[in-house]
Design a protein around this motif. Sequence first.
Motif, PDB file in Angstrom:
ATOM      1  N   ARG A 259     -53.620 -51.680 -84.787  1.00 13.40           N
ATOM      2  CA  ARG A 259     -54.853 -51.595 -84.023  1.00 13.40           C
ATOM      3  C   ARG A 259     -56.055 -51.380 -84.936  1.00 13.40           C
ATOM      4  NH1 ARG A 259     -55.216 -46.769 -80.431  1.00 13.40           N
ATOM      5  NH2 ARG A 259     -57.073 -46.043 -81.496  1.00 13.40           N
ATOM      6  N   VAL A 260     -55.869 -50.475 -85.901  1.00 18.15           N
ATOM      7  CA  VAL A 260     -56.989 -50.202 -86.804  1.00 18.15           C
ATOM      8  C   VAL A 260     -57.383 -51.474 -87.547  1.00 18.15           C
ATOM      9  CG1 VAL A 260     -57.742 -48.914 -88.822  1.00 18.15           C
ATOM     10  CG2 VAL A 260     -56.407 -47.779 -87.060  1.00 18.15           C
ATOM     11  N   ILE A 261     -56.395 -52.186 -88.010  1.00 16.14           N
ATOM     12  CA  ILE A 261     -56.676 -53.422 -88.730  1.00 16.14           C
ATOM     13  C   ILE A 261     -57.412 -54.391 -87.810  1.00 16.14           C
ATOM     14  CG2 ILE A 261     -55.662 -55.412 -89.895  1.00 16.14           C
ATOM     15  CD1 ILE A 261     -55.010 -53.120 -91.524  1.00 16.14           C
ATOM     16  N   SER A 262     -56.951 -54.462 -86.585  1.00 12.88           N
ATOM     17  CA  SER A 262     -57.584 -55.420 -85.680  1.00 12.88           C
ATOM     18  C   SER A 262     -59.007 -54.996 -85.363  1.00 12.88           C
ATOM     19  CB  SER A 262     -56.773 -55.549 -84.397  1.00 12.88           C
ATOM     20  OG  SER A 262     -56.884 -54.378 -83.640  1.00 12.88           O
ATOM     21  N   GLU A 263     -59.234 -53.674 -85.284  1.00 14.21           N
ATOM     22  CA  GLU A 263     -60.587 -53.204 -85.010  1.00 14.21           C
ATOM     23  C   GLU A 263     -61.525 -53.552 -86.154  1.00 14.21           C
ATOM     24  OE1 GLU A 263     -60.212 -49.077 -84.192  1.00 14.21           O
ATOM     25  OE2 GLU A 263     -59.731 -49.399 -82.080  1.00 14.21           O
ATOM     26  N   THR A 264     -61.041 -53.321 -87.372  1.00 13.82           N
ATOM     27  CA  THR A 264     -61.880 -53.672 -88.509  1.00 13.82           C
ATOM     28  C   THR A 264     -62.033 -55.176 -88.591  1.00 13.82           C
ATOM     29  OG1 THR A 264     -59.964 -52.781 -89.620  1.00 13.82           O
ATOM     30  CG2 THR A 264     -62.114 -52.125 -90.448  1.00 13.82           C
TER      31      THR A 264
ATOM     32  N   SER B 216     -59.637 -63.453 -84.850  1.00 18.17           N
ATOM     33  CA  SER B 216     -59.221 -63.371 -83.459  1.00 18.17           C
ATOM     34  C   SER B 216     -57.979 -64.191 -83.160  1.00 18.17           C
ATOM     35  CB  SER B 216     -60.349 -63.873 -82.582  1.00 18.17           C
ATOM     36  OG  SER B 216     -60.343 -65.275 -82.637  1.00 18.17           O
ATOM     37  N   SER B 217     -57.223 -63.713 -82.269  1.00 24.54           N
ATOM     38  CA  SER B 217     -56.105 -64.511 -81.814  1.00 24.54           C
ATOM     39  C   SER B 217     -56.047 -64.465 -80.299  1.00 24.54           C
ATOM     40  CB  SER B 217     -54.802 -64.014 -82.411  1.00 24.54           C
ATOM     41  OG  SER B 217     -54.664 -62.633 -82.160  1.00 24.54           O
ATOM     42  N   GLU B 218     -55.905 -63.276 -79.778  1.00 25.64           N
ATOM     43  CA  GLU B 218     -55.796 -63.196 -78.340  1.00 25.64           C
ATOM     44  C   GLU B 218     -56.598 -61.995 -77.868  1.00 25.64           C
ATOM     45  OE1 GLU B 218     -51.743 -61.665 -79.613  1.00 25.64           O
ATOM     46  OE2 GLU B 218     -51.755 -61.535 -77.446  1.00 25.64           O
ATOM     47  N   THR B 219     -56.935 -61.971 -76.610  1.00 26.45           N
ATOM     48  CA  THR B 219     -57.675 -60.824 -76.108  1.00 26.45           C
ATOM     49  C   THR B 219     -56.723 -59.859 -75.445  1.00 26.45           C
ATOM     50  OG1 THR B 219     -58.052 -62.050 -74.096  1.00 26.45           O
ATOM     51  CG2 THR B 219     -59.807 -62.092 -75.738  1.00 26.45           C
ATOM     52  N   VAL B 220     -56.931 -58.628 -75.797  1.00 32.91           N
ATOM     53  CA  VAL B 220     -56.091 -57.583 -75.242  1.00 32.91           C
ATOM     54  C   VAL B 220     -57.011 -56.474 -74.793  1.00 32.91           C
ATOM     55  CG1 VAL B 220     -54.196 -56.001 -75.666  1.00 32.91           C
ATOM     56  CG2 VAL B 220     -54.312 -58.151 -76.912  1.00 32.91           C
ATOM     57  N   LYS B 221     -56.627 -55.793 -73.789  1.00 32.11           N
ATOM     58  CA  LYS B 221     -57.468 -54.682 -73.350  1.00 32.11           C
ATOM     59  C   LYS B 221     -57.426 -53.568 -74.378  1.00 32.11           C
ATOM     60  CE  LYS B 221     -57.446 -55.781 -68.568  1.00 32.11           C
ATOM     61  NZ  LYS B 221     -56.489 -55.835 -67.493  1.00 32.11           N
ATOM     62  N   SER B 222     -58.539 -52.888 -74.465  1.00 30.84           N
ATOM     63  CA  SER B 222     -58.738 -52.069 -75.658  1.00 30.84           C
ATOM     64  C   SER B 222     -58.087 -50.709 -75.632  1.00 30.84           C
ATOM     65  CB  SER B 222     -60.227 -51.872 -75.881  1.00 30.84           C
ATOM     66  OG  SER B 222     -60.583 -50.634 -75.304  1.00 30.84           O
ATOM     67  N   ASN B 223     -58.282 -50.076 -76.736  1.00 32.02           N
ATOM     68  CA  ASN B 223     -58.208 -48.635 -76.936  1.00 32.02           C
ATOM     69  C   ASN B 223     -56.933 -47.962 -76.510  1.00 32.02           C
ATOM     70  OD1 ASN B 223     -59.081 -46.287 -77.803  1.00 32.02           O
ATOM     71  ND2 ASN B 223     -60.716 -45.997 -76.355  1.00 32.02           N
ATOM     72  N   ALA B 224     -57.099 -46.868 -75.847  1.00 31.46           N
ATOM     73  CA  ALA B 224     -56.011 -45.939 -75.620  1.00 31.46           C
ATOM     74  C   ALA B 224     -54.836 -46.543 -74.868  1.00 31.46           C
ATOM     75  CB  ALA B 224     -56.522 -44.743 -74.861  1.00 31.46           C
ATOM     76  N   LYS B 225     -55.038 -47.680 -74.335  1.00 29.58           N
ATOM     77  CA  LYS B 225     -53.980 -48.311 -73.562  1.00 29.58           C
ATOM     78  C   LYS B 225     -52.628 -48.203 -74.241  1.00 29.58           C
ATOM     79  CE  LYS B 225     -52.230 -52.657 -71.969  1.00 29.58           C
ATOM     80  NZ  LYS B 225     -52.222 -54.073 -72.227  1.00 29.58           N
ATOM     81  N   LYS B 226     -52.654 -48.369 -75.537  1.00 28.00           N
ATOM     82  CA  LYS B 226     -51.383 -48.461 -76.223  1.00 28.00           C
ATOM     83  C   LYS B 226     -50.714 -47.128 -76.493  1.00 28.00           C
ATOM     84  CE  LYS B 226     -53.726 -51.546 -78.212  1.00 28.00           C
ATOM     85  NZ  LYS B 226     -54.443 -51.721 -79.456  1.00 28.00           N
ATOM     86  N   ILE B 227     -51.401 -46.082 -76.166  1.00 28.24           N
ATOM     87  CA  ILE B 227     -50.788 -44.790 -76.414  1.00 28.24           C
ATOM     88  C   ILE B 227     -49.642 -44.574 -75.469  1.00 28.24           C
ATOM     89  CG2 ILE B 227     -51.136 -42.324 -76.535  1.00 28.24           C
ATOM     90  CD1 ILE B 227     -53.858 -42.750 -77.204  1.00 28.24           C
ATOM     91  N   ALA B 228     -48.528 -45.068 -75.819  1.00 20.97           N
ATOM     92  CA  ALA B 228     -47.281 -44.678 -75.183  1.00 20.97           C
ATOM     93  C   ALA B 228     -47.294 -44.717 -73.670  1.00 20.97           C
ATOM     94  CB  ALA B 228     -46.924 -43.267 -75.599  1.00 20.97           C
ATOM     95  N   PRO B 229     -46.124 -44.845 -73.187  1.00 25.52           N
ATOM     96  CA  PRO B 229     -45.974 -44.852 -71.736  1.00 25.52           C
ATOM     97  C   PRO B 229     -46.239 -43.476 -71.167  1.00 25.52           C
ATOM     98  CG  PRO B 229     -43.851 -44.854 -72.820  1.00 25.52           C
ATOM     99  CD  PRO B 229     -44.866 -44.951 -73.891  1.00 25.52           C
TER     100      PRO B 229
ATOM    101  N   GLY C   5     -48.699 -51.292 -80.444  1.00 27.96           N
ATOM    102  CA  GLY C   5     -48.402 -50.354 -81.513  1.00 27.96           C
ATOM    103  C   GLY C   5     -48.069 -48.985 -80.975  1.00 27.96           C
ATOM    104  N   GLY C   6     -47.843 -48.075 -81.879  1.00 26.56           N
ATOM    105  CA  GLY C   6     -47.392 -46.747 -81.471  1.00 26.56           C
ATOM    106  C   GLY C   6     -48.445 -45.928 -80.754  1.00 26.56           C
ATOM    107  N   CYS C   7     -49.669 -46.209 -81.038  1.00 25.17           N
ATOM    108  CA  CYS C   7     -50.656 -45.242 -80.577  1.00 25.17           C
ATOM    109  C   CYS C   7     -51.774 -45.876 -79.793  1.00 25.17           C
ATOM    110  CB  CYS C   7     -51.241 -44.523 -81.771  1.00 25.17           C
ATOM    111  SG  CYS C   7     -51.984 -42.980 -81.339  1.00 25.17           S
TER     112      CYS C   7
END
Lengths: 218, 215, 372
Positions: B177-182, B188-201, C370-372
Amino acid sequence: MAQNKQIKVYVFLTAVFMVLGIIMIFIPDKEVEKEVSPHVVIKIYNHGNAYYTTDQVAKLIMDGNPILQLVDVRSEEEFSKFSLKNAINIPLEELIDKDKKGNYVWRDYLKPEKKITVFYSNGDMTAAKAWTLATRLRFENIFILDGGLNNWIETIIKPVEPQATTATPEDYNVYQFRKAASMYFGGATANVAPTSVKSTVKKTVVKKKKDVEEEGGC
Amino acid sequence: MEERKDYAPFEMKHFYGVVVFLLIILIGMLSYNSNAPHYVKNPSESLVHIIDSAGLLHATQMAEILYLEDSLYQIVDLRKPKFFLNNHIEGSINIPIGRILDKEFLHVLNQEEKITILIGSRSSESVIAYMMLADEGYANIRVVAFSVDFVMSNIVEKYAPLSGRYDEERTVYDYARVISETGGSTISSETVKSNAKKIAPVKKKKKAEEEEGGC
Amino acid sequence: MRKLNIIFLLFFAGVFVFSSCNSIAHKKEIQVGQNNLQNEAEALVGFIEKSSDFINTKAVPTLISASDVNENAGNYLILDIRKNADYVNGHIDGAMNTPASEVLRFLEENECAASFEKVVIACYSGQTAGYVTSALRLLGYGNVYALKYGMSSWNKKTADHWLNNISNKYAGQLELKGNPKNTKSDLPILNTGEKTTYDVLYNRASVVIKEGLTPAKIKADELFENPNKYYVVNYWALEQYAIGHVPGAVQYQPKKSFGTKTYLKTLPTDKPIVVYCYTGQHAAFVTSYLRIIGYDAKVLLYGANSFMHTKMKSEAKLGHAFNSSIIMNYDLTEGEEPSNKVVVKAAATESAPKKAAPVKKKKKKVEEEGGC
């Protein structure tokens, strides 16, 4: 009688030399065995020959220098989520696996001619474990990525601009290099401010104003 | 004849003695080689030992030891003396990592009275020292996954052992994510909803009706 | 023959002597944590006071204002602990939804929580969040904050909880005379059976977080029905206490009183304790602490705002009356997803990673999430 004794001496000497011979076979075998002593491992570490900094590694990658070989010692799962360019994955658990003939399966990767092998993990602890074992087993030219991927993100991907008051020209050179590296690896927009997201968290958490502001909520 | 008879056995004894003596010296010199490896753990045992995180102390355990001034533990600081003199944990002993295997520290590090905690400028330093000592058979050694600086800032100066980098081996960033943010839009490749979304189920399990007003 | 024996004897003796001087003398491993703690509550309070003495510092209550969160949302991890339906109706952009009882587990499982500058816990009113935050702080999460006034301060749409609970109902029943503190007695008895002090703390804090505010709260109606049933703690300065307080309430100086060297031990262990302050938020922090060390403490919900709101507004010396200026008008995001903003995401890896496989190649999929 005297002849008898002379024979006895010869027998004795033969026995002595046989014993010596056996010992000679035994001892060199131990020395050549693939292990380095703890003192030597510590000595190698202590002479500063154990680390590669993120800057050094970034430069080698950007130069496309074939001398560099990156080894990701984390689990396969973590590796598949993110890895550095051209890194290979050797999980720590599998580092000293042997094949049927008793040779280390990673031997060809870890004992290459004229290559620099850099181990990395999230921090540098797992890499250090792998480094210690590999060094003990006489694999050479092995190094640890200083600070691991966490540090990679902080220095290379999201470099922090030096403070104007305390920075030396050298700091600015480093920063310029890192900005270029950040572009190369992530394609950073030119103004990666120190305030931008998560990269500066640690420092701010420690020093910032903190708890004072909202006191007296009640 | 009689004289020689007395003399001969004596000479033989002498001869045997000298040979055996030389032999012992020789064997001794061959086997006494301070640089020869003498690990008590072979590489596989050593690997199993560290993969289990044996001997690893958690930040909260470190906090407890420091706050309660537990005398069962001694803290060994592996950094260079100049860093140690600049700032160190109260009561810690400075043994630079280069001298950790010196004979003069053997009785300090290998003992039954105290448990030794190794800590350095970073976790790699302490774990390398730990592996060497543990594999050599030193008893009662522990190691931590954080630096002296962490202890100073998050345990000694303020109480926040679970904030910041209390385990250097933990993923602090979602790298991709950090790499993609920078990366911005350049790769670009695809659009994904941002941020905290990925923090675990996060479990969305409904709590049995919470009384209103609670909060 | 005898000579030969002697030779062998010497030989082995020599080998033995030289080889033995090379190995490290074997020492016994010390067994740790065999003794159970004699007095868990004493040990626990001792540890907390030595570590931070959190509850008796100026830092408490660690609340964060809505405007701060609004400005720095990108740097903060926001945990919304309200019911899922309310979360779906509208939440702070980027906030994650997790029940209050699961907050500790959430922080333990999501390693990257440490990478955020602050972790903000948002509830309806600021009280449950304060209650949980206090427990987390005691455990050592030094970057956790509670959103002040909860979501009520964020937007009018989510302000119901505060607006519906302020009243002046019991302003006429206030008492003016001072009440003495109890004499000092022992701390409550704890029986967690844990071996180390931190384990006792962890055990207690997780129980308190798991139970939530339900056993630890009381409403003004219930309190005024029979104030004598409770040991009521007025957590105000003396000056404000003198203006009028709940009948029977005892004054305790805020941020100073609950240490073993001050007045902690004057609290009764045989009677429920009610702590009240202006808004219920500071009291929630204190209640959490008291419950962790074993007292049967409760927080008076919405504090003085729930029974003397008008009087608070009229008395210059009493602050913290809830008013409409506290309610901001910040954006709410609707739906299950934490955020509706769309960003462009690059490939997950810099280049196709190759697993150097000496034997066989295992199949792996590149996970985008990713993880976070």
